[in-house]
Scaffold this motif. Structure first.
Motif, PDB file in Angstrom:
ATOM      1  N   ALA A  17      -3.624  -9.174  12.095  1.00  0.00           N
ATOM      2  CA  ALA A  17      -3.392  -9.640  10.819  1.00  0.00           C
ATOM      3  C   ALA A  17      -3.840  -8.779   9.926  1.00  0.00           C
ATOM      4  O   ALA A  17      -3.292  -8.689   8.781  1.00  0.00           O
ATOM      5  N   THR A  18      -5.042  -8.413  10.037  1.00  0.00           N
ATOM      6  CA  THR A  18      -5.736  -7.595   9.138  1.00  0.00           C
ATOM      7  C   THR A  18      -5.223  -6.062   8.921  1.00  0.00           C
ATOM      8  O   THR A  18      -4.929  -5.810   7.885  1.00  0.00           O
ATOM      9  N   GLY A  20      -1.932  -5.524   9.530  1.00  0.00           N
ATOM     10  CA  GLY A  20      -0.655  -5.721   8.985  1.00  0.00           C
ATOM     11  C   GLY A  20      -0.832  -5.944   7.293  1.00  0.00           C
ATOM     12  O   GLY A  20      -0.242  -5.262   6.586  1.00  0.00           O
ATOM     13  N   TRP A  21      -1.919  -6.403   7.070  1.00  0.00           N
ATOM     14  CA  TRP A  21      -2.188  -6.694   5.506  1.00  0.00           C
ATOM     15  C   TRP A  21      -2.760  -5.430   4.958  1.00  0.00           C
ATOM     16  O   TRP A  21      -2.052  -5.245   3.896  1.00  0.00           O
ATOM     17  N   LEU A  22      -3.492  -4.799   5.614  1.00  0.00           N
ATOM     18  CA  LEU A  22      -3.795  -3.362   5.182  1.00  0.00           C
ATOM     19  C   LEU A  22      -2.675  -2.348   5.039  1.00  0.00           C
ATOM     20  O   LEU A  22      -2.581  -1.617   4.022  1.00  0.00           O
ATOM     21  N   SER A  24       0.166  -3.091   4.457  1.00  0.00           N
ATOM     22  CA  SER A  24       1.053  -3.596   3.231  1.00  0.00           C
ATOM     23  C   SER A  24       0.552  -3.137   2.004  1.00  0.00           C
ATOM     24  O   SER A  24       1.063  -2.985   1.112  1.00  0.00           O
ATOM     25  N   ILE A  25      -0.736  -2.938   1.868  1.00  0.00           N
ATOM     26  CA  ILE A  25      -1.660  -2.625   0.748  1.00  0.00           C
ATOM     27  C   ILE A  25      -1.297  -1.339   0.336  1.00  0.00           C
ATOM     28  O   ILE A  25      -0.949  -0.568  -0.563  1.00  0.00           O
ATOM     29  N   PRO A  32       7.159 -10.707  -1.015  1.00  0.00           N
ATOM     30  CA  PRO A  32       6.332 -11.417   0.228  1.00  0.00           C
ATOM     31  C   PRO A  32       6.740 -11.503   1.759  1.00  0.00           C
ATOM     32  O   PRO A  32       6.059 -11.501   2.449  1.00  0.00           O
ATOM     33  N   ILE A  35       5.417  -8.542   3.345  1.00  0.00           N
ATOM     34  CA  ILE A  35       3.982  -8.502   3.569  1.00  0.00           C
ATOM     35  C   ILE A  35       3.954  -9.291   4.916  1.00  0.00           C
ATOM     36  O   ILE A  35       3.177  -8.918   5.923  1.00  0.00           O
ATOM     37  N   LEU A  36       4.540 -10.398   5.093  1.00  0.00           N
ATOM     38  CA  LEU A  36       4.497 -11.447   6.123  1.00  0.00           C
ATOM     39  C   LEU A  36       4.974 -10.697   7.530  1.00  0.00           C
ATOM     40  O   LEU A  36       4.526 -10.804   8.342  1.00  0.00           O
ATOM     41  N   GLN A  38       5.110  -7.408   8.014  1.00  0.00           N
ATOM     42  CA  GLN A  38       3.949  -6.681   8.484  1.00  0.00           C
ATOM     43  C   GLN A  38       2.811  -7.179   9.282  1.00  0.00           C
ATOM     44  O   GLN A  38       2.077  -6.537  10.127  1.00  0.00           O
ATOM     45  N   ILE A  39       2.463  -8.170   8.673  1.00  0.00           N
ATOM     46  CA  ILE A  39       1.293  -8.905   9.186  1.00  0.00           C
ATOM     47  C   ILE A  39       1.766  -9.500  10.647  1.00  0.00           C
ATOM     48  O   ILE A  39       1.065  -9.497  11.509  1.00  0.00           O
TER      49      ILE A  39
END
Length: 91
Positions: A17-18, A20-22, A24-25, A32, A35-36, A38-39
């Motif tokens: 999850a981290t 995927g979040w990174l 997206s950044i 949204p 982002i979800l 990619q997570i």
């Protein structure tokens, strides 16, 4: 022994999850749904890669090899996702 398997599973979930979040950044994704997505990609690939590298089981904990495979697999999947996404946008 079951506590280690739950902890290994939680580590892989957090790692995926981290990542995927990174991703997206770094890709400057603002939608949204993207982002979800990619997570979710990071999470699923980290779980599959970590489980596969641990011999198909999480019993007994997570090895460094399993953690490394989860990290590399999730990063590679996210890079591939972004490469395919950019290719579709340009065409």
């Amino acid at each position: 022994m079951e506590q280690f398997s739950i902890m290994a599973l939680l580590v892989l979930i957090m790692l995926g999850a981290t990542l995927g979040w990174l991703a997206s950044i770094l890709a400057r994704t603002e939608a949204p749904g993207d982002i979800l997505r990619q997570i979710a990609i990071g999470l699923v690939v980290a779980l599959i890669g970590g489980g596969f590298a641990n011999g198909g089981t999480m019993l007994g904990g997570l090895s460094l090899l399993g953690l490394g495979v989860a990290l590399a697999g999730a990063a590679a999947a996210l890079v591939l996702y972004h490469a395919l996404r950019r290719r579709k946008v340009k065409v």
